[in-house]
Design a protein around this motif. Structure first.
Motif, short mmCIF file in Angstrom:
data_model
loop_
_atom_site.label_atom_id
_atom_site.label_comp_id
_atom_site.label_asym_id
_atom_site.label_seq_id
_atom_site.Cartn_x
_atom_site.Cartn_y
_atom_site.Cartn_z
N SER A 155 -45.46 -51.72 1.41
CA SER A 155 -46.02 -50.38 1.27
C SER A 155 -47.54 -50.43 1.26
O SER A 155 -48.15 -51.28 0.60
CB SER A 155 -45.50 -49.73 -0.02
OG SER A 155 -46.06 -48.45 -0.19
N GLN A 176 -44.06 -39.62 7.50
CA GLN A 176 -43.49 -40.10 8.75
C GLN A 176 -42.77 -39.00 9.53
O GLN A 176 -42.82 -38.98 10.76
CB GLN A 176 -42.52 -41.24 8.45
CG GLN A 176 -43.19 -42.49 7.88
CD GLN A 176 -42.18 -43.55 7.49
OE1 GLN A 176 -40.97 -43.37 7.63
NE2 GLN A 176 -42.69 -44.68 6.99
N ILE A 177 -42.10 -38.08 8.84
CA ILE A 177 -41.36 -37.03 9.53
C ILE A 177 -42.29 -35.91 9.99
O ILE A 177 -42.26 -35.50 11.16
CB ILE A 177 -40.24 -36.49 8.62
CG1 ILE A 177 -39.23 -37.60 8.33
CG2 ILE A 177 -39.54 -35.31 9.28
CD1 ILE A 177 -38.20 -37.23 7.29
N LYS A 187 -41.56 -43.94 -3.12
CA LYS A 187 -40.11 -44.01 -3.04
C LYS A 187 -39.57 -45.19 -3.84
O LYS A 187 -38.54 -45.07 -4.53
CB LYS A 187 -39.69 -44.11 -1.57
CG LYS A 187 -38.19 -44.03 -1.38
CD LYS A 187 -37.82 -44.07 0.10
CE LYS A 187 -36.31 -43.97 0.28
NZ LYS A 187 -35.93 -44.00 1.72
N ASN A 209 -43.82 -38.00 -0.52
CA ASN A 209 -43.62 -39.44 -0.49
C ASN A 209 -43.90 -39.97 0.92
O ASN A 209 -44.40 -39.23 1.78
CB ASN A 209 -42.21 -39.83 -0.96
CG ASN A 209 -41.12 -39.13 -0.18
OD1 ASN A 209 -41.38 -38.54 0.87
ND2 ASN A 209 -39.90 -39.19 -0.66
N GLU A 210 -43.57 -41.24 1.14
CA GLU A 210 -43.86 -41.87 2.42
C GLU A 210 -43.04 -41.27 3.56
O GLU A 210 -43.53 -41.16 4.70
CB GLU A 210 -43.58 -43.37 2.35
CG GLU A 210 -44.38 -44.11 1.28
CD GLU A 210 -43.59 -44.26 0.00
OE1 GLU A 210 -42.85 -43.33 -0.34
OE2 GLU A 210 -43.72 -45.32 -0.65
N GLU A 211 -41.82 -40.88 3.31
CA GLU A 211 -40.97 -40.33 4.36
C GLU A 211 -41.48 -38.99 4.86
O GLU A 211 -41.35 -38.67 6.05
CB GLU A 211 -39.54 -40.18 3.84
CG GLU A 211 -38.82 -41.50 3.62
CD GLU A 211 -37.39 -41.30 3.18
OE1 GLU A 211 -37.03 -40.14 2.87
OE2 GLU A 211 -36.64 -42.30 3.12
#
Length: 297
Positions: free
Chosen positions: A96, A158-159, A213, A153-155
């Protein structure tokens, strides 16, 4: 004149010998039956003890085998947990980029006019299309004193790197809008209070995240519980091996202690029995001789 009593005495010699022989045979039979019964009882008791010992040893061996299998199963399962958790959780945690922590203060939170397309499933071969509102949250990063876009969060980055979070797509758009409005209201309520956020120190912090996450606490649990299971399995196997070694030492010690006692008892008991038998035989012969030679009245 002197021969008549002799003839009268010899007439009773045959019945006397017959009765003596009958007594001797009865005594020998009683002695043999008593000895045989004692031997049978002794063999039965020894056989019972042997069977009990065999049953106990069989049950102990079965329990030890089960304990060994449990220990090896725990060790193998812990290795499998290391493998799975290492790939799914520990590897993303170690790779991360959001490693630095700072304080963030809310600047504003707005819902964009343009909604974002999303897709949902309504069955096996059914797929629908809908839209969700995009909530943008801008914060002031205290470490660099500049404006940054906050993500959940990180997702979420990305999305969709423009929105704070990505809701679950569904047909009812009003519910999606009410969820976005409740999140915006909570941010507006805590407008002046700073909160912790994470940023990437290797690049310009234009994007920050609210939560990670996989944090350090989750990584600790992923390492702690498989390690405890591995140690528990190793402890079970080690204890079983130790008990087997101690039982073997006890058996060897018992055999070593039993051999000299058996020798002493055999040396002490056998001569006495032989001497007693010889004494009985000599006494019996002397009684026969006296009974044959003694004149009848």
């Amino acid at each position: 004149m002197f021969m008549q009593p002799v003839a009268h005495r010899q007439s009773f010699s045959v019945p006397i010998r017959i009765t003596l022989q009958c007594r001797r045979r009865c005594q020998m039979r009683e002695a043999f039956t008593a000895a045989a019964s004692k031997n049978i009882k002794k063999d039965a008791s020894d056989g019972g003890k042997g069977n009990d010992k065999n049953k106990q040893s069989a049950s102990s061996n079965a329990g030890e085998d089960r304990a060994m299998l449990l220990g090896f199963f725990m060790m193998g399962f812990s290795v499998l947990m290391y493998f799975l958790l290492g790939i799914t959780i520990l590897k993303p945690f170690m790779l991360s980029i959001w490693s630095e922590t700072s304080n963030c203060t809310l600047i504003r939170a707005d819902i964009m006019d343009e909604w974002v397309d999303c897709y949902f499933t309504c069955g096996v071969n059914c797929r629908g299309q809908s839209k969700y509102p995009c909530l943008q949250v801008f914060v002031n990063l205290s470490q660099y004193r500049q404006k940054a876009l906050l993500h959940y969060n990180e997702e979420a980055i990305q999305i969709n790197p423009k929105c704070f979070y990505i809701p679950r797509c569904q047909r009812d758009r009003s519910e999606l809008l009410s969820t976005a409005l409740s999140i915006k209201k909570s941010f507006d309520h805590n407008n002046s209070t700073p909160f912790s956020c994470y940023y990437n120190p290797d690049s310009k912090p234009e994007d920050v995240i609210l939560v990670k996450k996989y944090d350090g606490w989750i990584a600790f649990h992923c390492l702690f519980w498989p390690t405890m299971m591995l140690l528990g399995g190793a402890a079970i196997v080690g204890m079983v091996k130790l008990t087997q070694h101690l039982s073997q030492l006890c058996e060897e010690y018992a055999v070593v202690q039993k051999e000299p006692t058996q020798k002493v008892t055999s040396e002490t008991k056998d001569p006495d029995n032989l001497s007693m038998k010889h004494d009985k035989i000599i006494r019996w012969r002397q009684n026969l001789r006296t009974m044959h030679h003694t004149p009848l009245p």
